[in-house]
Scaffold this motif. Structure first.
Motif, PDB file in Angstrom:
ATOM      1  N   TRP A   1      38.095  54.649  72.158  1.00 24.57           N
ATOM      2  CA  TRP A   1      38.676  55.971  72.156  1.00 24.57           C
ATOM      3  C   TRP A   1      39.150  56.272  70.748  1.00 24.57           C
ATOM      4  O   TRP A   1      40.145  55.711  70.289  1.00 24.57           O
TER       5      TRP A   1
ATOM      6  N   SER B   1      40.697  58.730  69.462  1.00 22.22           N
ATOM      7  CA  SER B   1      42.064  59.262  69.374  1.00 22.22           C
ATOM      8  C   SER B   1      43.109  58.160  69.412  1.00 22.22           C
ATOM      9  O   SER B   1      44.222  58.336  68.918  1.00 22.22           O
TER      10      SER B   1
ATOM     11  N   LEU C   1      48.772  61.048  69.018  1.00 22.74           N
ATOM     12  CA  LEU C   1      48.378  60.996  70.422  1.00 22.74           C
ATOM     13  C   LEU C   1      49.564  61.235  71.351  1.00 22.74           C
ATOM     14  O   LEU C   1      49.436  61.924  72.367  1.00 22.74           O
TER      15      LEU C   1
ATOM     16  N   ILE D   1      43.271  61.249  82.939  1.00 24.36           N
ATOM     17  CA  ILE D   1      42.493  62.459  82.686  1.00 24.36           C
ATOM     18  C   ILE D   1      43.446  63.514  82.144  1.00 24.36           C
ATOM     19  O   ILE D   1      44.565  63.654  82.635  1.00 24.36           O
ATOM     20  N   CYS D   2      43.032  64.229  81.101  1.00 28.75           N
ATOM     21  CA  CYS D   2      43.852  65.240  80.451  1.00 28.75           C
ATOM     22  C   CYS D   2      43.071  66.547  80.377  1.00 28.75           C
ATOM     23  O   CYS D   2      41.891  66.549  80.031  1.00 28.75           O
TER      24      CYS D   2
ATOM     25  N   HIS E   1      39.586  67.215  78.551  1.00 28.85           N
ATOM     26  CA  HIS E   1      39.517  66.657  77.203  1.00 28.85           C
ATOM     27  C   HIS E   1      39.299  65.144  77.203  1.00 28.85           C
ATOM     28  O   HIS E   1      38.526  64.641  76.408  1.00 28.85           O
ATOM     29  N   TYR E   2      39.994  64.440  78.064  1.00 30.36           N
ATOM     30  CA  TYR E   2      39.837  62.988  78.143  1.00 30.36           C
ATOM     31  C   TYR E   2      39.673  62.564  79.598  1.00 30.36           C
ATOM     32  O   TYR E   2      40.398  63.036  80.465  1.00 30.36           O
TER      33      TYR E   2
ATOM     34  N   LEU F   1      39.513  58.643  80.923  1.00 29.52           N
ATOM     35  CA  LEU F   1      39.499  57.247  80.489  1.00 29.52           C
ATOM     36  C   LEU F   1      39.766  56.338  81.679  1.00 29.52           C
ATOM     37  O   LEU F   1      40.699  56.589  82.446  1.00 29.52           O
TER      38      LEU F   1
ATOM     39  N   THR G   1      30.884  65.871  76.674  1.00 30.75           N
ATOM     40  CA  THR G   1      30.794  64.417  76.749  1.00 30.75           C
ATOM     41  C   THR G   1      29.656  63.897  75.898  1.00 30.75           C
ATOM     42  O   THR G   1      28.776  64.653  75.474  1.00 30.75           O
TER      43      THR G   1
END
Length: 114
Positions: free
Chosen positions: A5, A7, A14, A37-38, A50-51, A53, A85
């Motif tokens: 990741w 970021s 972050l 998840i964001c 956006h994320y 993971l 993605t």
């Protein structure tokens, strides 16, 4: 999280970014964070994931799909939920109900130092 990741290389930034997301859902195994998840949104029409993971040892167990379902439920009145993605990960999103747009492409600026 022990996933690749980019970021994650900027922990101070972050922390601020995570506080500024509109929606964050997490998945836990006992006291261990195993998924995240964001989402950013405009408040009424469009949401952007956006994320997503999931720790490698917890992948392929339905955690990512469950996180996506929470987002889809949360934003069920919105017109669009979008995700950008890597090509190698696109099958996961397609399996989860996302469709590739043939007439659209993602564009990025990744070096703002210029």
């Amino acid at each position: 999280m022990s996933v690749e990741w980019s970021s994650g290389q900027y922990p101070e930034k972050l922390v601020i970014a995570m506080k500024n997301f509109d929606t964050v859902f997490s998945a836990w195994h006992e006291d261990e964070l195993v998924g995240l998840i964001c989402v950013m949104d405009d408040g009424i029409m469009n949401a952007y994931i956006h994320y997503v993971l999931v720790k490698p040892q917890y992948q392929l167990k339905g955690i990512g799909k469950a996180l996506l379902e929470r987002v889809k439920n949360h934003y069920h009145d919105y017109l669009k939920i979008a995700v950008i993605t890597m090509q190698s990960k696109s099958k996961f999103y397609e399996y989860s109900g996302f469709e590739k747009a043939e007439d659209k492409c993602a564009l990025f600026i990744t070096d703002l130092d210029d």
